[in-house]
Write a protein that holds these residues in place. Structure first.
Motif, PDB file in Angstrom:
ATOM      1  N   TRP B  65       1.014  -1.277  -0.190  1.00 39.90           N
ATOM      2  CA  TRP B  65       0.126   0.095  -0.025  1.00 39.90           C
ATOM      3  C   TRP B  65       0.926   1.295  -0.080  1.00 39.90           C
ATOM      4  O   TRP B  65       0.674   2.046  -0.868  1.00 39.90           O
ATOM      5  CB  TRP B  65      -0.804   0.081   1.369  1.00 39.90           C
ATOM      6  CG  TRP B  65      -1.968  -1.023   1.348  1.00 39.90           C
ATOM      7  CD1 TRP B  65      -2.279  -2.222   1.829  1.00 39.90           C
ATOM      8  CD2 TRP B  65      -3.315  -0.844   0.193  1.00 39.90           C
ATOM      9  NE1 TRP B  65      -3.368  -2.684   1.486  1.00 39.90           N
ATOM     10  CE2 TRP B  65      -3.811  -2.051   0.384  1.00 39.90           C
ATOM     11  CE3 TRP B  65      -3.752  -0.143  -0.526  1.00 39.90           C
ATOM     12  CZ2 TRP B  65      -5.197  -2.199  -0.224  1.00 39.90           C
ATOM     13  CZ3 TRP B  65      -4.781  -0.070  -1.363  1.00 39.90           C
ATOM     14  CH2 TRP B  65      -5.618  -1.384  -0.972  1.00 39.90           C
ATOM     15  N   LEU B  69       1.285   3.915  -3.032  1.00 37.09           N
ATOM     16  CA  LEU B  69       0.881   5.266  -2.902  1.00 37.09           C
ATOM     17  C   LEU B  69       1.905   6.172  -3.297  1.00 37.09           C
ATOM     18  O   LEU B  69       1.937   6.977  -4.272  1.00 37.09           O
ATOM     19  CB  LEU B  69       0.433   5.421  -1.536  1.00 37.09           C
ATOM     20  CG  LEU B  69      -0.490   6.683  -1.556  1.00 37.09           C
ATOM     21  CD1 LEU B  69      -1.685   6.513  -2.092  1.00 37.09           C
ATOM     22  CD2 LEU B  69      -0.650   6.790  -0.211  1.00 37.09           C
ATOM     23  N   VAL B 112      -5.751   1.260  -9.483  1.00 38.77           N
ATOM     24  CA  VAL B 112      -6.678   2.127  -8.529  1.00 38.77           C
ATOM     25  C   VAL B 112      -7.918   1.179  -8.900  1.00 38.77           C
ATOM     26  O   VAL B 112      -8.872   0.689  -8.043  1.00 38.77           O
ATOM     27  CB  VAL B 112      -7.126   3.342  -8.813  1.00 38.77           C
ATOM     28  CG1 VAL B 112      -8.120   3.826  -8.116  1.00 38.77           C
ATOM     29  CG2 VAL B 112      -5.530   4.044  -8.237  1.00 38.77           C
ATOM     30  N   TRP B 113      -8.134   1.024 -10.227  1.00 37.18           N
ATOM     31  CA  TRP B 113      -9.456   0.242 -10.696  1.00 37.18           C
ATOM     32  C   TRP B 113      -9.566  -1.149 -10.051  1.00 37.18           C
ATOM     33  O   TRP B 113     -10.502  -1.570  -9.525  1.00 37.18           O
ATOM     34  CB  TRP B 113      -9.802   0.434 -11.958  1.00 37.18           C
ATOM     35  CG  TRP B 113     -10.959  -0.006 -12.462  1.00 37.18           C
ATOM     36  CD1 TRP B 113     -12.374   0.030 -12.159  1.00 37.18           C
ATOM     37  CD2 TRP B 113     -11.091  -0.899 -13.709  1.00 37.18           C
ATOM     38  NE1 TRP B 113     -13.047  -0.704 -13.037  1.00 37.18           N
ATOM     39  CE2 TRP B 113     -12.495  -1.457 -13.839  1.00 37.18           C
ATOM     40  CE3 TRP B 113     -10.297  -1.425 -14.640  1.00 37.18           C
ATOM     41  CZ2 TRP B 113     -12.901  -2.117 -14.797  1.00 37.18           C
ATOM     42  CZ3 TRP B 113     -10.598  -2.495 -15.494  1.00 37.18           C
ATOM     43  CH2 TRP B 113     -11.962  -3.115 -15.578  1.00 37.18           C
ATOM     44  N   TYR B 116     -10.112  -1.400  -6.332  1.00 36.80           N
ATOM     45  CA  TYR B 116     -11.545  -1.198  -6.095  1.00 36.80           C
ATOM     46  C   TYR B 116     -12.287  -2.637  -6.456  1.00 36.80           C
ATOM     47  O   TYR B 116     -13.113  -2.912  -5.560  1.00 36.80           O
ATOM     48  CB  TYR B 116     -11.822   0.008  -6.828  1.00 36.80           C
ATOM     49  CG  TYR B 116     -13.487   0.119  -6.719  1.00 36.80           C
ATOM     50  CD1 TYR B 116     -14.126   0.383  -5.363  1.00 36.80           C
ATOM     51  CD2 TYR B 116     -14.437  -0.395  -7.631  1.00 36.80           C
ATOM     52  CE1 TYR B 116     -15.198   0.765  -5.399  1.00 36.80           C
ATOM     53  CE2 TYR B 116     -15.659  -0.174  -7.475  1.00 36.80           C
ATOM     54  CZ  TYR B 116     -16.337   0.338  -6.278  1.00 36.80           C
ATOM     55  OH  TYR B 116     -17.598   0.646  -6.052  1.00 36.80           O
ATOM     56  N   TYR B 120     -10.613  -4.102  -2.456  1.00 34.82           N
ATOM     57  CA  TYR B 120     -11.721  -3.178  -1.740  1.00 34.82           C
ATOM     58  C   TYR B 120     -12.730  -3.795  -1.541  1.00 34.82           C
ATOM     59  O   TYR B 120     -13.485  -3.838  -0.346  1.00 34.82           O
ATOM     60  CB  TYR B 120     -11.948  -1.900  -2.460  1.00 34.82           C
ATOM     61  CG  TYR B 120     -13.087  -1.035  -1.911  1.00 34.82           C
ATOM     62  CD1 TYR B 120     -12.583  -0.348  -0.762  1.00 34.82           C
ATOM     63  CD2 TYR B 120     -14.046  -1.075  -2.404  1.00 34.82           C
ATOM     64  CE1 TYR B 120     -13.347   0.572  -0.137  1.00 34.82           C
ATOM     65  CE2 TYR B 120     -15.021  -0.002  -1.864  1.00 34.82           C
ATOM     66  CZ  TYR B 120     -14.618   0.599  -0.610  1.00 34.82           C
ATOM     67  OH  TYR B 120     -15.697   1.364   0.184  1.00 34.82           O
TER      68      TYR B 120
END
Lengths: 254, 224
Positions: B65, B69, B112-113, B116, B120
Protein backbone atom coordinates in the motif's frame (compact mmCIF):
# COMPACT_ATOMS: atom_id res chain seq x y z
CA UNK A 1 25.04 21.57 -74.24
CA UNK A 2 26.17 24.97 -75.28
CA UNK A 3 23.92 26.98 -73.08
CA UNK A 4 25.52 30.16 -71.91
CA UNK A 5 22.88 31.10 -69.40
CA UNK A 6 21.56 28.61 -66.91
CA UNK A 7 18.65 28.90 -64.56
CA UNK A 8 19.91 30.29 -61.28
CA UNK A 9 19.66 27.61 -58.59
CA UNK A 10 18.26 28.89 -55.34
CA UNK A 11 17.89 27.80 -51.73
CA UNK A 12 14.60 28.15 -49.84
CA UNK A 13 14.48 28.97 -46.14
CA UNK A 14 11.65 29.17 -43.63
CA UNK A 15 12.97 31.02 -40.58
CA UNK A 16 11.25 31.37 -37.24
CA UNK A 17 11.76 34.92 -36.04
CA UNK A 18 11.14 36.90 -32.90
CA UNK A 19 11.83 40.62 -32.48
CA UNK A 20 12.45 40.64 -28.73
CA UNK A 21 12.37 38.21 -25.78
CA UNK A 22 8.77 39.05 -24.88
CA UNK A 23 7.45 39.40 -28.45
CA UNK A 24 5.51 36.67 -30.30
CA UNK A 25 7.32 34.56 -32.86
CA UNK A 26 6.48 34.49 -36.58
CA UNK A 27 7.96 32.86 -39.66
CA UNK A 28 9.38 34.40 -42.82
CA UNK A 29 10.38 32.74 -46.06
CA UNK A 30 13.54 33.52 -47.97
CA UNK A 31 14.93 32.41 -51.29
CA UNK A 32 18.59 33.09 -51.88
CA UNK A 33 20.97 32.23 -54.74
CA UNK A 34 22.79 28.93 -54.41
CA UNK A 35 26.56 28.78 -54.22
CA UNK A 36 28.57 25.53 -54.18
CA UNK A 37 29.60 24.21 -50.74
CA UNK A 38 27.36 26.71 -48.99
CA UNK A 39 26.54 26.29 -45.29
CA UNK A 40 23.67 27.72 -43.26
CA UNK A 41 25.87 30.55 -41.92
CA UNK A 42 26.75 31.53 -45.51
CA UNK A 43 23.05 31.62 -46.34
CA UNK A 44 22.31 33.79 -43.29
CA UNK A 45 25.11 36.17 -44.37
CA UNK A 46 23.47 36.38 -47.79
CA UNK A 47 20.13 37.30 -46.14
CA UNK A 48 22.00 39.91 -44.08
CA UNK A 49 23.45 41.45 -47.26
CA UNK A 50 20.11 41.50 -49.04
CA UNK A 51 17.30 41.24 -46.48
CA UNK A 52 14.40 40.53 -48.83
CA UNK A 53 11.77 37.87 -48.30
CA UNK A 54 10.88 35.43 -51.07
CA UNK A 55 7.93 37.64 -52.07
CA UNK A 56 10.40 40.49 -52.69
CA UNK A 57 9.39 42.69 -49.74
CA UNK A 58 12.05 44.04 -47.38
CA UNK A 59 12.47 42.88 -43.82
CA UNK A 60 14.95 43.29 -40.99
CA UNK A 61 18.04 41.09 -41.40
CA UNK A 62 17.87 37.81 -39.48
CA UNK A 63 19.96 37.83 -36.29
CA UNK A 64 22.14 34.88 -35.33
CA UNK A 65 25.32 34.20 -33.40
CA UNK A 66 28.43 32.54 -34.75
CA UNK A 67 32.10 32.58 -34.01
CA UNK A 68 34.60 29.87 -34.91
CA UNK A 69 32.85 28.50 -38.04
CA UNK A 70 34.46 25.09 -37.47
CA UNK A 71 32.12 23.47 -34.91
CA UNK A 72 34.25 23.99 -31.83
CA UNK A 73 32.64 27.03 -30.16
CA UNK A 74 28.96 26.09 -30.13
CA UNK A 75 27.74 29.66 -30.63
CA UNK A 76 25.73 29.02 -33.80
CA UNK A 77 23.61 26.19 -32.37
CA UNK A 78 20.04 26.29 -33.67
CA UNK A 79 17.28 23.93 -34.72
CA UNK A 80 17.78 23.06 -38.39
CA UNK A 81 15.03 20.96 -39.99
CA UNK A 82 13.88 19.91 -36.55
CA UNK A 83 17.25 18.84 -35.16
CA UNK A 84 19.45 20.98 -32.90
CA UNK A 85 22.95 21.38 -34.38
CA UNK A 86 25.55 23.94 -35.39
CA UNK A 87 24.71 26.11 -38.39
CA UNK A 88 28.38 26.28 -39.49
CA UNK A 89 28.65 22.54 -40.10
CA UNK A 90 25.17 22.28 -41.64
CA UNK A 91 25.89 22.10 -45.38
CA UNK A 92 23.11 23.19 -47.75
CA UNK A 93 23.85 20.27 -50.10
CA UNK A 94 23.01 17.82 -47.33
CA UNK A 95 19.76 19.45 -46.18
CA UNK A 96 16.23 18.93 -47.39
CA UNK A 97 14.56 22.09 -48.70
CA UNK A 98 12.88 24.29 -47.69
CA UNK A 99 15.34 24.52 -44.82
CA UNK A 100 13.61 25.36 -41.54
CA UNK A 101 15.60 27.37 -39.01
CA UNK A 102 14.35 27.85 -35.45
CA UNK A 103 15.99 29.06 -32.25
CA UNK A 104 16.65 26.45 -29.53
CA UNK A 105 13.59 27.29 -27.41
CA UNK A 106 14.84 25.39 -24.38
CA UNK A 107 16.76 28.61 -23.77
CA UNK A 108 15.35 32.15 -23.59
CA UNK A 109 15.26 33.67 -27.08
CA UNK A 110 17.02 37.04 -27.30
CA UNK A 111 16.15 37.77 -30.91
CA UNK A 112 15.49 35.59 -33.98
CA UNK A 113 18.00 32.72 -33.74
CA UNK A 114 19.99 34.25 -30.87
CA UNK A 115 19.48 32.53 -27.53
CA UNK A 116 20.78 33.05 -24.01
CA UNK A 117 22.69 29.99 -22.78
CA UNK A 118 23.57 31.48 -19.41
CA UNK A 119 21.96 28.56 -17.56
CA UNK A 120 24.73 26.30 -18.89
CA UNK A 121 27.40 28.57 -17.43
CA UNK A 122 25.49 28.67 -14.15
CA UNK A 123 25.36 24.87 -14.20
CA UNK A 124 29.16 24.68 -14.57
CA UNK A 125 29.52 27.07 -11.63
CA UNK A 126 27.07 25.01 -9.57
CA UNK A 127 29.02 21.76 -10.04
CA UNK A 128 32.40 23.54 -9.69
CA UNK A 129 33.61 22.38 -13.10
CA UNK A 130 37.20 23.50 -12.58
CA UNK A 131 40.31 22.38 -10.72
CA UNK A 132 41.31 24.58 -7.77
CA UNK A 133 45.09 24.96 -7.81
CA UNK A 134 45.55 28.39 -6.24
CA UNK A 135 47.36 28.55 -2.91
CA UNK A 136 49.44 30.95 -0.85
CA UNK A 137 52.55 28.95 -1.70
CA UNK A 138 53.81 26.81 -4.57
CA UNK A 139 51.83 23.57 -4.38
CA UNK A 140 54.28 21.77 -6.66
CA UNK A 141 53.37 19.44 -9.52
CA UNK A 142 50.20 17.40 -9.15
CA UNK A 143 49.91 13.62 -9.53
CA UNK A 144 50.20 12.23 -13.04
CA UNK A 145 47.30 10.93 -15.07
CA UNK A 146 47.35 7.47 -16.61
CA UNK A 147 47.43 7.59 -20.42
CA UNK A 148 44.46 5.21 -20.75
CA UNK A 149 42.39 7.50 -18.54
CA UNK A 150 43.57 10.61 -20.38
CA UNK A 151 42.30 9.17 -23.63
CA UNK A 152 38.65 8.87 -22.56
CA UNK A 153 38.80 12.02 -20.44
CA UNK A 154 39.94 13.92 -23.53
CA UNK A 155 36.70 12.95 -25.28
CA UNK A 156 34.72 14.54 -22.42
CA UNK A 157 36.81 17.71 -22.66
CA UNK A 158 35.51 18.29 -26.19
CA UNK A 159 32.26 19.70 -24.75
CA UNK A 160 31.75 23.24 -26.09
CA UNK A 161 28.67 24.03 -23.95
CA UNK A 162 26.65 24.41 -27.15
CA UNK A 163 23.32 23.41 -25.58
CA UNK A 164 22.28 20.80 -28.16
CA UNK A 165 22.00 18.08 -25.47
CA UNK A 166 19.74 20.29 -23.37
CA UNK A 167 17.58 21.11 -26.38
CA UNK A 168 17.12 17.40 -27.18
CA UNK A 169 16.46 16.38 -23.55
CA UNK A 170 12.75 15.92 -22.73
CA UNK A 171 13.47 16.65 -19.06
CA UNK A 172 15.02 20.08 -19.59
CA UNK A 173 11.98 22.33 -19.59
CA UNK A 174 10.24 24.97 -17.50
CA UNK A 175 8.47 22.41 -15.29
CA UNK A 176 11.72 20.64 -14.45
CA UNK A 177 14.88 21.96 -12.78
CA UNK A 178 17.16 19.28 -14.33
CA UNK A 179 20.69 20.64 -14.82
CA UNK A 180 21.12 18.87 -18.19
CA UNK A 181 23.61 16.28 -19.50
CA UNK A 182 26.55 18.63 -20.27
CA UNK A 183 27.35 19.62 -16.67
CA UNK A 184 27.11 16.01 -15.44
CA UNK A 185 29.67 14.93 -18.02
CA UNK A 186 31.92 17.78 -16.90
CA UNK A 187 31.74 16.49 -13.32
CA UNK A 188 33.00 13.15 -14.61
CA UNK A 189 35.80 14.93 -16.48
CA UNK A 190 37.01 16.95 -13.49
CA UNK A 191 36.55 14.05 -11.08
CA UNK A 192 38.73 11.93 -13.38
CA UNK A 193 41.58 14.43 -13.17
CA UNK A 194 44.13 13.40 -10.50
CA UNK A 195 44.11 16.88 -8.93
CA UNK A 196 40.42 17.52 -9.55
CA UNK A 197 39.66 14.21 -7.85
CA UNK A 198 40.68 15.77 -4.53
CA UNK A 199 37.46 17.83 -4.58
CA UNK A 200 35.21 15.18 -6.09
CA UNK A 201 32.73 15.12 -3.20
CA UNK A 202 31.92 18.81 -3.69
CA UNK A 203 30.90 18.16 -7.28
CA UNK A 204 28.89 15.05 -6.37
CA UNK A 205 27.14 16.98 -3.59
CA UNK A 206 26.17 19.66 -6.11
CA UNK A 207 24.58 17.00 -8.32
CA UNK A 208 22.66 15.59 -5.33
CA UNK A 209 20.72 18.81 -4.75
CA UNK A 210 17.49 19.94 -6.39
CA UNK A 211 17.67 19.75 -10.17
CA UNK A 212 20.70 17.49 -10.04
CA UNK A 213 21.46 14.16 -11.66
CA UNK A 214 18.17 12.53 -10.61
CA UNK A 215 16.42 14.63 -13.27
CA UNK A 216 17.79 12.31 -15.96
CA UNK A 217 15.02 10.10 -17.36
CA UNK A 218 17.26 8.03 -19.66
CA UNK A 219 15.71 9.08 -22.95
CA UNK A 220 19.30 9.13 -24.26
CA UNK A 221 18.53 11.78 -26.90
CA UNK A 222 21.59 13.69 -25.67
CA UNK A 223 24.14 11.11 -26.73
CA UNK A 224 22.43 10.79 -30.12
CA UNK A 225 22.45 14.56 -30.63
CA UNK A 226 25.88 15.60 -29.30
CA UNK A 227 27.85 17.06 -32.23
CA UNK A 228 31.15 16.09 -30.58
CA UNK A 229 30.13 12.48 -30.00
CA UNK A 230 30.65 12.75 -26.24
CA UNK A 231 29.46 9.59 -24.42
CA UNK A 232 27.02 11.61 -22.29
CA UNK A 233 24.88 8.66 -21.16
CA UNK A 234 27.98 6.76 -20.05
CA UNK A 235 29.02 9.84 -18.06
CA UNK A 236 25.57 10.09 -16.48
CA UNK A 237 25.53 6.39 -15.52
CA UNK A 238 29.07 6.61 -14.13
CA UNK A 239 28.14 9.64 -12.03
CA UNK A 240 24.94 7.83 -10.97
CA UNK A 241 27.21 5.16 -9.55
CA UNK A 242 29.45 7.74 -7.83
CA UNK A 243 26.55 9.72 -6.34
CA UNK A 244 24.87 6.51 -5.12
CA UNK A 245 28.09 5.39 -3.43
CA UNK A 246 28.57 8.88 -2.01
CA UNK A 247 25.02 8.86 -0.61
CA UNK A 248 25.51 5.55 1.21
CA UNK A 249 28.93 6.62 2.49
CA UNK A 250 27.44 9.80 3.93
CA UNK A 251 24.60 7.87 5.59
CA UNK A 252 26.98 5.38 7.11
CA UNK A 253 29.41 8.14 8.06
CA UNK A 254 32.43 6.69 6.27
CA UNK B 1 22.03 21.09 1.50
CA UNK B 2 19.13 22.65 -0.28
CA UNK B 3 15.83 22.75 1.60
CA UNK B 4 13.90 21.58 -1.42
CA UNK B 5 15.84 18.57 -2.62
CA UNK B 6 14.43 16.33 -5.30
CA UNK B 7 17.34 13.87 -5.13
CA UNK B 8 16.10 11.70 -2.25
CA UNK B 9 12.42 11.41 -3.19
CA UNK B 10 13.41 10.58 -6.77
CA UNK B 11 15.89 7.99 -5.58
CA UNK B 12 13.28 6.52 -3.19
CA UNK B 13 10.78 6.42 -6.06
CA UNK B 14 13.31 4.46 -8.10
CA UNK B 15 14.11 2.03 -5.28
CA UNK B 16 10.47 1.39 -4.35
CA UNK B 17 9.75 0.52 -7.97
CA UNK B 18 12.03 -2.49 -7.56
CA UNK B 19 11.73 -3.27 -3.85
CA UNK B 20 8.96 -4.04 -3.09
CA UNK B 21 6.82 -3.22 -6.15
CA UNK B 22 8.93 -5.10 -8.70
CA UNK B 23 8.99 -8.12 -6.43
CA UNK B 24 5.25 -7.78 -5.89
CA UNK B 25 4.37 -7.80 -9.58
CA UNK B 26 6.43 -10.99 -10.01
CA UNK B 27 4.66 -12.55 -7.00
CA UNK B 28 1.28 -11.47 -8.41
CA UNK B 29 2.17 -12.97 -11.78
CA UNK B 30 3.04 -16.32 -10.17
CA UNK B 31 -0.11 -16.32 -8.01
CA UNK B 32 -2.25 -15.64 -11.06
CA UNK B 33 -0.44 -18.29 -13.03
CA UNK B 34 -1.64 -20.86 -10.50
CA UNK B 35 -5.10 -20.25 -11.99
CA UNK B 36 -3.75 -21.39 -15.35
CA UNK B 37 -1.80 -24.29 -13.89
CA UNK B 38 -4.05 -25.48 -11.08
CA UNK B 39 -7.49 -24.13 -11.95
CA UNK B 40 -9.80 -22.76 -9.21
CA UNK B 41 -8.25 -24.99 -6.55
CA UNK B 42 -4.71 -23.94 -7.41
CA UNK B 43 -5.67 -20.27 -7.39
CA UNK B 44 -7.56 -20.64 -4.09
CA UNK B 45 -4.54 -22.33 -2.52
CA UNK B 46 -2.21 -19.54 -3.68
CA UNK B 47 -4.52 -16.88 -2.28
CA UNK B 48 -4.85 -18.83 0.96
CA UNK B 49 -1.05 -19.14 1.18
CA UNK B 50 -0.62 -15.38 0.84
CA UNK B 51 -3.31 -14.69 3.44
CA UNK B 52 -1.64 -17.18 5.75
CA UNK B 53 1.64 -15.27 5.80
CA UNK B 54 2.54 -13.97 9.26
CA UNK B 55 1.80 -10.30 9.92
CA UNK B 56 -0.02 -10.15 6.61
CA UNK B 57 -1.56 -6.77 7.47
CA UNK B 58 1.87 -5.17 7.90
CA UNK B 59 3.28 -6.97 4.87
CA UNK B 60 0.49 -5.47 2.82
CA UNK B 61 0.82 -2.02 4.40
CA UNK B 62 4.58 -1.63 4.08
CA UNK B 63 5.12 -3.99 1.17
CA UNK B 64 2.33 -2.81 -1.10
CA UNK B 65 0.00 0.00 0.00
CA UNK B 66 2.46 2.69 1.10
CA UNK B 67 5.12 2.01 -1.58
CA UNK B 68 2.39 1.92 -4.23
CA UNK B 69 0.95 5.20 -3.03
CA UNK B 70 4.33 6.96 -3.03
CA UNK B 71 5.55 5.46 -6.30
CA UNK B 72 2.24 6.21 -7.99
CA UNK B 73 1.71 9.76 -6.79
CA UNK B 74 5.34 10.82 -7.14
CA UNK B 75 5.42 9.06 -10.51
CA UNK B 76 2.56 11.24 -11.74
CA UNK B 77 4.67 14.25 -10.77
CA UNK B 78 7.69 12.83 -12.64
CA UNK B 79 5.53 12.29 -15.72
CA UNK B 80 4.20 15.86 -15.43
CA UNK B 81 7.79 17.16 -15.41
CA UNK B 82 8.66 15.56 -18.75
CA UNK B 83 8.18 16.78 -22.30
CA UNK B 84 7.34 14.13 -24.86
CA UNK B 85 9.49 14.86 -27.91
CA UNK B 86 9.31 11.62 -29.92
CA UNK B 87 8.06 13.72 -32.83
CA UNK B 88 11.49 15.29 -33.19
CA UNK B 89 13.67 12.48 -31.83
CA UNK B 90 12.41 9.11 -32.99
CA UNK B 91 15.02 6.97 -31.28
CA UNK B 92 14.12 3.69 -29.60
CA UNK B 93 15.20 4.82 -26.15
CA UNK B 94 13.24 8.04 -26.46
CA UNK B 95 10.16 5.99 -27.32
CA UNK B 96 10.83 3.84 -24.25
CA UNK B 97 11.16 7.04 -22.17
CA UNK B 98 7.80 8.25 -23.48
CA UNK B 99 6.11 4.87 -23.04
CA UNK B 100 7.48 4.62 -19.50
CA UNK B 101 5.53 7.76 -18.62
CA UNK B 102 2.37 6.82 -20.53
CA UNK B 103 2.30 3.25 -19.15
CA UNK B 104 2.98 4.66 -15.69
CA UNK B 105 -0.17 6.76 -15.80
CA UNK B 106 -2.20 3.93 -17.39
CA UNK B 107 -0.94 1.47 -14.76
CA UNK B 108 -1.77 3.88 -11.95
CA UNK B 109 -5.38 4.21 -13.13
CA UNK B 110 -5.61 0.47 -13.80
CA UNK B 111 -4.24 -0.47 -10.38
CA UNK B 112 -6.67 1.85 -8.57
CA UNK B 113 -9.60 0.37 -10.50
CA UNK B 114 -8.34 -3.22 -10.08
CA UNK B 115 -7.90 -2.70 -6.33
CA UNK B 116 -11.44 -1.34 -6.11
CA UNK B 117 -12.80 -4.40 -7.93
CA UNK B 118 -10.93 -6.96 -5.84
CA UNK B 119 -9.12 -5.99 -2.65
CA UNK B 120 -11.55 -3.22 -1.70
CA UNK B 121 -14.58 -5.52 -2.17
CA UNK B 122 -12.93 -8.07 0.13
CA UNK B 123 -12.23 -5.33 2.66
CA UNK B 124 -15.83 -4.10 2.80
CA UNK B 125 -17.08 -7.70 2.88
CA UNK B 126 -18.85 -7.99 -0.49
CA UNK B 127 -16.74 -10.98 -1.47
CA UNK B 128 -14.37 -13.33 0.33
CA UNK B 129 -10.83 -14.23 -0.69
CA UNK B 130 -12.14 -17.61 -1.87
CA UNK B 131 -14.56 -15.93 -4.29
CA UNK B 132 -11.91 -13.79 -6.03
CA UNK B 133 -11.53 -16.43 -8.76
CA UNK B 134 -15.21 -15.92 -9.51
CA UNK B 135 -14.82 -12.15 -9.59
CA UNK B 136 -12.05 -12.52 -12.15
CA UNK B 137 -14.22 -14.99 -14.09
CA UNK B 138 -16.84 -12.26 -14.50
CA UNK B 139 -14.24 -9.66 -15.45
CA UNK B 140 -12.54 -11.90 -18.02
CA UNK B 141 -15.86 -12.83 -19.62
CA UNK B 142 -16.94 -9.24 -20.15
CA UNK B 143 -15.41 -8.13 -23.47
CA UNK B 144 -15.20 -4.53 -22.27
CA UNK B 145 -13.42 -5.36 -19.00
CA UNK B 146 -11.23 -7.92 -20.74
CA UNK B 147 -9.88 -5.33 -23.19
CA UNK B 148 -9.23 -2.87 -20.36
CA UNK B 149 -7.46 -5.59 -18.37
CA UNK B 150 -5.30 -6.56 -21.35
CA UNK B 151 -4.27 -2.92 -21.80
CA UNK B 152 -3.66 -2.50 -18.07
CA UNK B 153 -1.63 -5.70 -17.75
CA UNK B 154 0.59 -4.96 -20.74
CA UNK B 155 1.13 -1.38 -19.51
CA UNK B 156 2.09 -2.66 -16.06
CA UNK B 157 4.54 -5.27 -17.33
CA UNK B 158 6.17 -2.79 -19.72
CA UNK B 159 6.47 -0.23 -16.94
CA UNK B 160 8.05 -2.87 -14.71
CA UNK B 161 10.50 -4.24 -17.32
CA UNK B 162 11.59 -0.91 -18.75
CA UNK B 163 11.70 0.51 -15.23
CA UNK B 164 14.13 -2.22 -14.25
CA UNK B 165 16.34 -1.23 -17.18
CA UNK B 166 16.26 2.40 -16.05
CA UNK B 167 16.86 1.43 -12.42
CA UNK B 168 20.09 -0.32 -13.38
CA UNK B 169 21.24 2.86 -15.14
CA UNK B 170 20.07 5.25 -12.42
CA UNK B 171 21.93 3.36 -9.72
CA UNK B 172 25.07 3.09 -11.82
CA UNK B 173 25.02 -0.68 -12.36
CA UNK B 174 24.86 -0.73 -16.17
CA UNK B 175 27.21 2.07 -17.21
CA UNK B 176 28.62 1.55 -20.70
CA UNK B 177 26.58 1.38 -23.91
CA UNK B 178 27.20 -2.37 -24.28
CA UNK B 179 25.96 -3.16 -20.76
CA UNK B 180 22.89 -1.00 -21.35
CA UNK B 181 22.16 -2.65 -24.69
CA UNK B 182 22.40 -6.19 -23.28
CA UNK B 183 20.30 -5.10 -20.31
CA UNK B 184 17.63 -3.78 -22.69
CA UNK B 185 17.48 -7.18 -24.49
CA UNK B 186 17.10 -8.99 -21.18
CA UNK B 187 14.34 -6.71 -19.87
CA UNK B 188 12.44 -6.72 -23.13
CA UNK B 189 12.54 -10.52 -22.86
CA UNK B 190 11.18 -10.24 -19.33
CA UNK B 191 8.46 -7.94 -20.65
CA UNK B 192 7.34 -10.54 -23.20
CA UNK B 193 7.45 -13.42 -20.70
CA UNK B 194 5.56 -11.48 -18.02
CA UNK B 195 2.93 -10.25 -20.47
CA UNK B 196 2.33 -13.75 -21.82
CA UNK B 197 2.06 -15.26 -18.32
CA UNK B 198 -0.35 -12.57 -17.11
CA UNK B 199 -2.50 -12.93 -20.23
CA UNK B 200 -2.53 -16.75 -19.96
CA UNK B 201 -3.80 -16.38 -16.39
CA UNK B 202 -6.37 -13.80 -17.44
CA UNK B 203 -7.73 -16.09 -20.15
CA UNK B 204 -7.65 -19.07 -17.76
CA UNK B 205 -10.17 -17.18 -15.60
CA UNK B 206 -12.62 -17.32 -18.53
CA UNK B 207 -12.99 -21.10 -18.03
CA UNK B 208 -16.29 -22.52 -16.73
CA UNK B 209 -14.57 -24.13 -13.75
CA UNK B 210 -14.35 -20.63 -12.21
CA UNK B 211 -18.09 -20.16 -12.70
CA UNK B 212 -19.40 -21.62 -9.42
CA UNK B 213 -17.77 -18.93 -7.37
CA UNK B 214 -18.95 -16.35 -9.88
CA UNK B 215 -22.60 -16.36 -8.83
CA UNK B 216 -21.69 -15.21 -5.35
CA UNK B 217 -19.71 -12.33 -6.74
CA UNK B 218 -22.36 -11.38 -9.25
CA UNK B 219 -24.37 -9.34 -6.80
CA UNK B 220 -21.79 -6.59 -6.41
CA UNK B 221 -20.22 -6.95 -9.86
CA UNK B 222 -23.23 -5.19 -11.38
CA UNK B 223 -22.40 -2.18 -9.30
CA UNK B 224 -18.88 -1.79 -10.70
Amino acid sequence: MAETTTAQKSVKFIIERQDAPDKPSYTEEFEIPYRPNMNVIGALMEIQRNPKKSDGSSTAPVCWESNCLEEVCGACSMVINGKPRQACSALIDQLQQPIRLQPMRTFPVVRDLVINRERMFNALKKVKAWIPIDGTYDLGPGPRMAETKRQWAYELSKCMTCGVCLESCPNVNDRNSFIGPAAISQVRLFNAHPTGEMNQEERLDALMTDGGIEGCGNSQNCVRSCPKGIPLTTSIAAINKDTTKHMFKKWLGI
Amino acid sequence: MNDRNSYFPRKLHSLLGVIPLGLFIVEHMLTNFSAYEGGPEGFKDSVAFLNGLPLVFFLELFGIWLPLLFHGVYGLYVAYQSNLNTGRFQYGRNWAFTMQRITGVVTFIFVVWHLYQTRYQVMVGNVTHEELGGVMHDVANSPFYLVLYIIGVIAATFHFSNGMWAFLVSWGITIGPRAQRISSYIWMGVFVICSVMFLMSLFAFRGDEFKEAASAALAWANLV
